[in-house]
Design a protein around this motif. Structure first.
Motif: not given
Length: 416
Positions: A335-347
Motif C-alpha cells: 500500500r505504501k508503495n502505491m501511495q509513494l508512486i503518486s508523489s514522484f511526479s511532483r518533485i
C-alpha cells in the motif's frame, strides 16, 4: 522386493553438455559431503527429488534434498550442525553457509492395521528406498541419485517420463489429488518450469477435482503461489490455472480479471514484464508487490481510478490476505508503495518540505521499490528518476550515520 531400474548417469540422453559426467558441475559440495559422511558410517544416502529431476531435465539444480536409511537421531549424531525438526513428519535440517539441507529417512505407507490405529503417525513410518519412491507425488520427483556409485535409481519409470517430457502422477491421479490438493498447483508449476506436458489422466483429474483446493491450508497456497511467481513466465501458468478451472476455486479475484479480456491482457503484460523488475526472488515482498501492481493496473482499466487510489486498494485487501496469503505487514508495504508512486511526479513539492519531512519520506522502507516501480512502468521519466536517486543518495548516508550515533548514545547510557 522389485529390482530397481538403474541407468548410469553417463547414458542419459537429455543431459545438457555443460553438466556432463562431472558431478562437481551440478552437485552442491556440502550436499555431497553430507551423503559421503552418512555413507562412510555404513548408511545409504541418496540425493532425491528436485535436484535429480532438474539435472536430468536440463535445468541447473538449486535445492538438494537427501534421503537415507539413517534415522533422524542417527543423522543428528553423524552430521555437524544438524537439527531434528517436525512432529508429523520428522526430518533433519543441516545448516551450511546460510543454506539448509533437508535429510529425510526413507518412508513407507502404513499397513491396513497401522492406518486404523490412531496412535500410529503415518508420516513417520520408516521403510526402504522403493517404498519411499512410491509415496512421492510425480514420477520425475521420485528418482534417487547415488553419489557413491554415480547411478540414477528409478523405481517408477521417471527416466522414461523425463525423456518424453511428461509430468505423470504416481498412482491414481484423482486419489493422489484428493490426498493432497496442493499437488494441483505443484503440477501446473512444474509443467511450466520444465516445459513438460501434463499427462492426460492427471490433467482430467485437475479439471474435475480442483474444488478440493478450497480445503487447502492458506500458508501452503501462498508457498506454491510464490513459486509460480518465480517462473520465467508466471502469466502462462496462471492462464492454465484459469483454463482448467483452478483459478475459480483458488483465486477468485484473478478469475474476475480473466473474465474481462482487456483486464486479463493488461494483467498478463504486467506479469510478463515483472521478470525484469524483480531483483531478489527470495524476497516475498518484492514478488507480491509486482503481483499486486499487475492486479491494480488491470482493475483500474477503463475507470477513473489510478493504481494508488485507496478505494481501489481497499477493494482487494481481503483477497490479498485470504486468497493469496499475503501477510499484513506485506500488505501495508505494498500500500505504501502505491501511495509513494503518486508523489514522484511532483518533485518540486518535496523540495519545498522541511528537512525532517524529506528525511522521513526518503528513509521509508518502500521508497527504493516504489521509485524503481514508477520508472519501470513509465510513471516518471528517466530524468526525474535520476533526480530522485540523487536526493536518496544525498540523504541516506547521513541518515545511516545518525542512526549509528543514536545507537552509540543508547549503548553508552546503558553502560553508565
Amino acid at each position: 522386493m522389485l529390482t530397481p531400474h538403474i541407468r548410469l548417469v553417463i547414458t542419459i540422453r537429455t543431459m545438457p553438455n555443460h553438466l556432463k559426467l562431472n558431478e562437481n558441475h551440478w552437485i552442491d559440495k556440502d550436499a555431497l559431503d553430507i551423503c559421503k559422511n552418512l555413507s562412510e558410517a555404513g548408511h545409504t544416502a541418496y540425493l532425491v527429488g528436485g535436484s535429480v529431476r532438474d539435472y536430468l531435465a536440463g535445468v541447473p539444480p538449486k535445492d538438494f534434498d537427501i534421503a537415507t536409511d539413517a534415522l533422524p537421531n542417527q543423522v543428528k549424531k553423524l552430521i555437524s550442525r544438524a537439527y531434528v525438526i517436525g512432529k508429523r513428519f520428522r526430518l533433519v535440517l543441516v545448516h551450511r553457509h546460510n543454506v539448509q539441507y533437508e535429510v529425510a529417512t526413507f518412508r513407507r505407507n502404513p499397513t491396513h492395521a497401522e492406518a486404523d490405529d490412531e496412535e500410529v503417525q503415518n508420516d513417520n513410518l520408516f521403510g526402504e528406498p522403493e517404498q519411499d519412491a512410491k509415496r512421492r507425488d510425480f514420477t520425475i520427483n521420485a528418482m534417487f541419485y547415488d553419489p557413491k556409485t554415480k547411478q540414477v535409481i528409478d523405481y517408477v519409470d521417471g527416466l522414461k517420463d523425463i525423456d518424453a517430457r511428461v509430468l505423470r502422477m504416481i498412482g491414481d491421479p484423482v486419489e493422489r489429488i484428493l490426498e493432497d490438493p496442493i499437488r494441483i498447483l505443484r503440477a501446473l508449476r512444474l509443467s511450466h518450469k520444465l516445459h513438460f506436458q501434463i499427462e492426460e489422466n492427471l490433467r482430467m483429474g485437475i479439471a474435475n477435482h480442483h474444488a478440493c483446493l478450497a480445503e487447502a491450508a492458506l500458508p501452503r497456497i501462498r508457498e506454491d503461489l510464490l513459486k509460480i511467481l518465480r517462473l520465467p513466465a508466471p502469466e502462462r501458468c496462471l492462464l492454465e490455472c484459469h483454463d482448467l478451472g483452478v483459478m475459480k476455486t483458488c483465486f477468485p479475484l484473478l478469475q474476475s480479471i480473466y473474465m474481462d479480456q482487456e483486464q486479463s491482457e493488461i494483467f498478463e503484460t504486467s506479469m510478463h514484464r515483472a521478470v525484469h523488475f524483480i531483483e531478489d526472488y527470495s524476497d516475498p515482498k518484492e514478488q507480491f508487490l509486482c503481483f499486486t501492481y499487475a492486479i491494480l493496473k488491470a482493475l483500474s482499466a477503463n475507470t477513473d481510478k489510478e493504481i494508488w487510489d485507496d478505494e481501489l486498494f481497499d477493494s482487494i485487501e481481503n483477497s490479498l490476505k485470504n486468497e493469496f496469503g499475503v501477510f499484513k505487514s506485506e500488505v501495508e508495504f505494498i500500500r505504501k508503495n502505491m501511495q509513494l508512486i503518486s508523489s514522484f511526479s511532483r518533485i518540486e513539492n518535496f523540495i519545498k518540505r522541511g528537512r525532517r519531512r524529506q528525511t522521513n519520506f526518503l528513509s521509508h522502507e518502500a521508497f527504493p521499490y516504489a521509485l524503481k516501480l514508477a520508472h519501470w512502468d513509465y510513471y516518471i521519466d528517466s530524468e526525474t528518476y535520476l533526480n530522485w536517486q540523487d536526493l536518496y543518495r544525498r540523504d541516506i548516508p547521513h541518515m545511516v550515520e545518525k542512526d549509528i550515533e543514536k545507537m552509540k548514545t543508547r549503548y553508552s547510557k546503558r553502560r553508565s
